[in-house]
Design an enzyme around this catalytic site. Structure first.
Site, PDB file in Angstrom:
ATOM      1  N   ARG A  26       0.814  -1.239   0.000  1.00 56.62           N
ATOM      2  CA  ARG A  26       0.000   0.000   0.000  1.00 56.62           C
ATOM      3  C   ARG A  26       0.837   1.275   0.000  1.00 56.62           C
ATOM      4  NH1 ARG A  26      -5.614  -0.517   1.192  1.00 56.62           N
ATOM      5  NH2 ARG A  26      -6.198  -2.363   0.045  1.00 56.62           N
ATOM      6  N   ARG A  30      -3.196   6.657   0.282  1.00 56.10           N
ATOM      7  CA  ARG A  30      -3.598   7.883   0.967  1.00 56.10           C
ATOM      8  C   ARG A  30      -2.564   8.503   1.883  1.00 56.10           C
ATOM      9  NH1 ARG A  30      -9.243   5.406   2.601  1.00 56.10           N
ATOM     10  NH2 ARG A  30      -7.854   3.628   2.589  1.00 56.10           N
ATOM     11  N   ARG A  39      -6.347  11.422  -6.777  1.00 54.23           N
ATOM     12  CA  ARG A  39      -7.596  10.744  -6.441  1.00 54.23           C
ATOM     13  C   ARG A  39      -8.777  11.716  -6.480  1.00 54.23           C
ATOM     14  NH1 ARG A  39     -11.652   8.727  -4.766  1.00 54.23           N
ATOM     15  NH2 ARG A  39     -11.997   7.190  -3.124  1.00 54.23           N
ATOM     16  N   ASP A  76      -6.372  -3.180  -7.935  1.00 55.17           N
ATOM     17  CA  ASP A  76      -6.954  -3.823  -6.758  1.00 55.17           C
ATOM     18  C   ASP A  76      -7.132  -5.301  -7.069  1.00 55.17           C
ATOM     19  OD1 ASP A  76      -8.210  -2.702  -4.067  1.00 55.17           O
ATOM     20  OD2 ASP A  76      -9.252  -4.522  -4.646  1.00 55.17           O
ATOM     21  N   TYR A 152     -14.497 -12.534  -0.739  1.00 57.67           N
ATOM     22  CA  TYR A 152     -15.230 -11.307  -1.094  1.00 57.67           C
ATOM     23  C   TYR A 152     -16.439 -11.609  -1.986  1.00 57.67           C
ATOM     24  CZ  TYR A 152     -11.753  -8.130   0.895  1.00 57.67           C
ATOM     25  OH  TYR A 152     -10.950  -7.442   1.766  1.00 57.67           O
TER      26      TYR A 152
HETATM   27  O1  CP3 Z   1       0.087  -1.718  -2.534  1.00 52.98           O
HETATM   28  C1  CP3 Z   1      -0.108  -0.798  -3.353  1.00 52.98           C
HETATM   29  O2  CP3 Z   1       0.302   0.356  -3.171  1.00 52.98           O
HETATM   30  C2  CP3 Z   1      -0.809  -1.126  -4.667  1.00 52.98           C
HETATM   31  C3  CP3 Z   1      -2.204  -0.948  -4.681  1.00 52.98           C
HETATM   32  C4  CP3 Z   1      -3.162  -1.909  -3.996  1.00 52.98           C
HETATM   33  C5  CP3 Z   1      -4.469  -1.510  -3.638  1.00 52.98           C
HETATM   34  N1  CP3 Z   1      -5.150  -2.589  -3.203  1.00 52.98           N
HETATM   35  C6  CP3 Z   1      -5.001  -0.142  -3.772  1.00 52.98           C
HETATM   36  C7  CP3 Z   1      -6.123   0.277  -2.921  1.00 52.98           C
HETATM   37  C8  CP3 Z   1      -3.048  -3.265  -3.684  1.00 52.98           C
HETATM   38  C9  CP3 Z   1      -1.851  -4.191  -3.803  1.00 52.98           C
HETATM   39  C10 CP3 Z   1      -4.323  -3.692  -3.189  1.00 52.98           C
HETATM   40  C11 CP3 Z   1      -4.639  -5.086  -2.816  1.00 52.98           C
HETATM   41  C12 CP3 Z   1      -5.848  -5.350  -2.039  1.00 52.98           C
HETATM   42  N2  CP3 Z   1      -7.095  -4.830  -2.205  1.00 52.98           N
HETATM   43  C13 CP3 Z   1      -5.918  -6.315  -1.010  1.00 52.98           C
HETATM   44  C14 CP3 Z   1      -4.784  -7.194  -0.577  1.00 52.98           C
HETATM   45  C15 CP3 Z   1      -3.860  -6.515   0.335  1.00 52.98           C
HETATM   46  C16 CP3 Z   1      -4.389  -6.249   1.715  1.00 52.98           C
HETATM   47  O3  CP3 Z   1      -4.461  -5.066   2.076  1.00 52.98           O
HETATM   48  O4  CP3 Z   1      -4.726  -7.217   2.404  1.00 52.98           O
HETATM   49  C17 CP3 Z   1      -7.239  -6.319  -0.520  1.00 52.98           C
HETATM   50  C18 CP3 Z   1      -7.785  -7.167   0.602  1.00 52.98           C
HETATM   51  C19 CP3 Z   1      -7.974  -5.372  -1.296  1.00 52.98           C
HETATM   52  C20 CP3 Z   1      -9.415  -5.045  -1.183  1.00 52.98           C
HETATM   53  C21 CP3 Z   1      -9.603  -3.651  -0.761  1.00 52.98           C
HETATM   54  N3  CP3 Z   1      -9.330  -2.545  -1.552  1.00 52.98           N
HETATM   55  C22 CP3 Z   1     -10.102  -3.179   0.482  1.00 52.98           C
HETATM   56  C23 CP3 Z   1     -10.511  -4.060   1.649  1.00 52.98           C
HETATM   57  C24 CP3 Z   1     -10.135  -1.789   0.417  1.00 52.98           C
HETATM   58  C25 CP3 Z   1     -10.690  -0.830   1.438  1.00 52.98           C
HETATM   59  C26 CP3 Z   1      -9.788  -0.597   2.567  1.00 52.98           C
HETATM   60  C27 CP3 Z   1      -8.807   0.517   2.288  1.00 52.98           C
HETATM   61  O5  CP3 Z   1      -7.617   0.304   2.480  1.00 52.98           O
HETATM   62  O6  CP3 Z   1      -9.250   1.597   1.896  1.00 52.98           O
HETATM   63  C28 CP3 Z   1      -9.599  -1.413  -0.848  1.00 52.98           C
HETATM   64  C29 CP3 Z   1      -9.423  -0.030  -1.349  1.00 52.98           C
HETATM   65  C30 CP3 Z   1      -8.089   0.357  -1.865  1.00 52.98           C
HETATM   66  N4  CP3 Z   1      -7.258  -0.426  -2.616  1.00 52.98           N
HETATM   67  C31 CP3 Z   1      -7.485   1.624  -1.671  1.00 52.98           C
HETATM   68  C32 CP3 Z   1      -6.247   1.578  -2.333  1.00 52.98           C
HETATM   69  C33 CP3 Z   1      -5.247   2.673  -2.461  1.00 52.98           C
HETATM   70  C34 CP3 Z   1      -8.108   2.809  -0.940  1.00 52.98           C
HETATM   71  C35 CP3 Z   1      -9.137   3.446  -1.797  1.00 52.98           C
HETATM   72  C36 CP3 Z   1      -8.972   4.919  -1.985  1.00 52.98           C
HETATM   73  O7  CP3 Z   1      -7.866   5.455  -2.120  1.00 52.98           O
HETATM   74  O8  CP3 Z   1     -10.008   5.550  -2.047  1.00 52.98           O
END
Ligand code: CP3
Length: 346
Positions: A26, A30, A39, A76, A152
């Site tokens: 991540r 943010r 964003r 994602d 999911y």
């Molecule tokens: O790591 C990175 O920088 C690359 C980008 C990346 C995202 N999601 C961007 C994202 C990666 C590798 C993921 C993988 C992902 N997505 C996982 C596996 C990793 C982990 O955290 O366990 C999972 C479970 C998801 C599903 C997911 N996406 C959730 C549960 C959420 C909401 C929670 C949160 O962190 O906001 C997301 C949203 C998400 N994916 C965001 C980002 C940057 C936030 C959304 C935003 O910026 O508005």
């Protein structure tokens, strides 16, 4: 022109390096004001993910701003179920939601095995990012592990217990295997497409591994991860089985180069259980809320437990959005400076 930094791939390929590599799960997100700006202008998360120029921009930001040794393509894990026919939405402050979810064999009729071409926006983002990076650091491709994607798709959203998804394993194991099989085939196509588009290594995120017991983990998760690793070849593979401390021995003979540890896993014990693997991790993301001095100490303690070889420094899970950028930098800089010093002494 920047000199090529290949420390991450070198460690994965068993080559000697001048120091321990570092990147963060991540890292594009943010915590960076530069990310929040993109964003805001884009209007939505999905718009960013599906627009290669935007995905490319935020993928490279942490390389410039944090000095990490790898970029991870901005996307994602839920793009795979969407390509299979189950659309997701990213709700502000709630996370991903599926308007329709999988409940019965009937629901599988609307799904298909996804082809890489159906995710061409990701392939375009990878190709563009590779061009823009111009060899500065390797680019990581990724996908969710089939069990985590299944969780999911059946649950319809995130959950503390994933009890709906786990209920299916007990009540309808054949249906569960059928869906896991389709997700696995889609994921193989997707990851092969990412490698073809230029991903230098891949990571498989099994974020919900820890909600299963050991036997169910073998049957419903590890089996499918093995298949992916056997079929997606030609680049190093990292498996991140969050919470599955009980699966470490089994992971040692999966066809992958590295295993990611979360912060609950003891480092020295993990080395004993997985002697053949490069290990990645595993600082508690909350450790970055501490003072700079304590971040430095915690990072050095972690580096000493892993030792100088076969380690890629990372957090034990993704960065939390309210982490200070300077604290992230402190972690990255400490890894670089300390490990370089240790190498120099040897
Ligand atoms: O790591 C990175 O920088 C690359 C980008 C990346 C995202 N999601 C961007 C994202 C990666 C590798 C993921 C993988 C992902 N997505 C996982 C596996 C990793 C982990 O955290 O366990 C999972 C479970 C998801 C599903 C997911 N996406 C959730 C549960 C959420 C909401 C929670 C949160 O962190 O906001 C997301 C949203 C998400 N994916 C965001 C980002 C940057 C936030 C959304 C935003 O910026 O508005």
């Amino acid at each position: 022109m920047y000199p090529a930094n290949t420390v991450v791939t070198d460690v994965l390929l068993g080559k000697r390096t001048s120091r321990t590599p570092v990147w963060l799960m991540r890292q594009a997100g943010r915590v960076l004001s530069e990310y929040r700006k993109v964003r805001e202008d884009a209007g939505s998360f999905k718009k960013m993910v599906t627009t290669p120029e935007l995905a490319c921009e935020v993928t490279i930001q942490p390389v410039d701003i944090l000095g990490v040794d790898a970029a991870i393509i901005f996307s994602d894990i839920l793009v795979v179920p969407e390509a299979m026919g189950l659309r997701y939405e990213m709700e502000e402050n709630r996370g991903p939601v599926f308007p329709r979810r999988i409940d019965s064999a009937n629901d599988l009729r609307d799904l298909h095995i996804a082809q890489a071409e159906e995710l061409s926006y990701v392939m375009d983002a990878i190709a563009l990012t590779k061009r823009e990076l111009n060899g500065r650091v390797p680019l990581i491709g990724f996908a969710g592990a089939p069990w985590t994607i299944f969780a999911y798709m059946v649950e319809g959203s995130g959950s503390k217990t994933f009890s709906r998804a786990r209920r299916m394993l007990y009540r309808e194991p054949e249906l569960a295997h059928h869906l896991l099989d389709m997700i696995t085939a889609s994921t193989v196509n997707y990851l092969k497409g990412q490698v073809k588009a230029g991903a230098d290594l891949i990571q498989i995120f099994d974020s919900w591994a820890g909600v299963l017991g050991p036997d169910q983990y073998d049957e419903f998760s590890l089996k499918y991860i093995r298949r992916i690793c056997d079929e997606v070849t030609g680049v190093p593979r990292i498996v991140f089985p969050k919470g599955a401390f009980f699966a470490r021995r089994g992971l040692n003979d999966v066809n992958c180069e590295a295993v990611g540890l979360d912060w609950n896993m003891d480092i020295r014990e993990s080395r004993q259980l997985m002697p053949d693997k490069v290990l990645q991790g595993n600082l508690d993301p909350c450790a970055l809320y501490a003072t700079r001095d304590d971040i430095r100490k915690a990072t050095i303690k972690m580096l000493e437990a892993f030792g100088p070889d076969k380690h890629i420094a990372n957090l034990g899970h993704g960065l939390y959005p309210d982490t200070e950028v300077d604290s992230v930098r402190c972690f990255v800089d400490t890894v670089k400076e300390y490990s370089e010093k240790v190498r120099g002494r040897k």
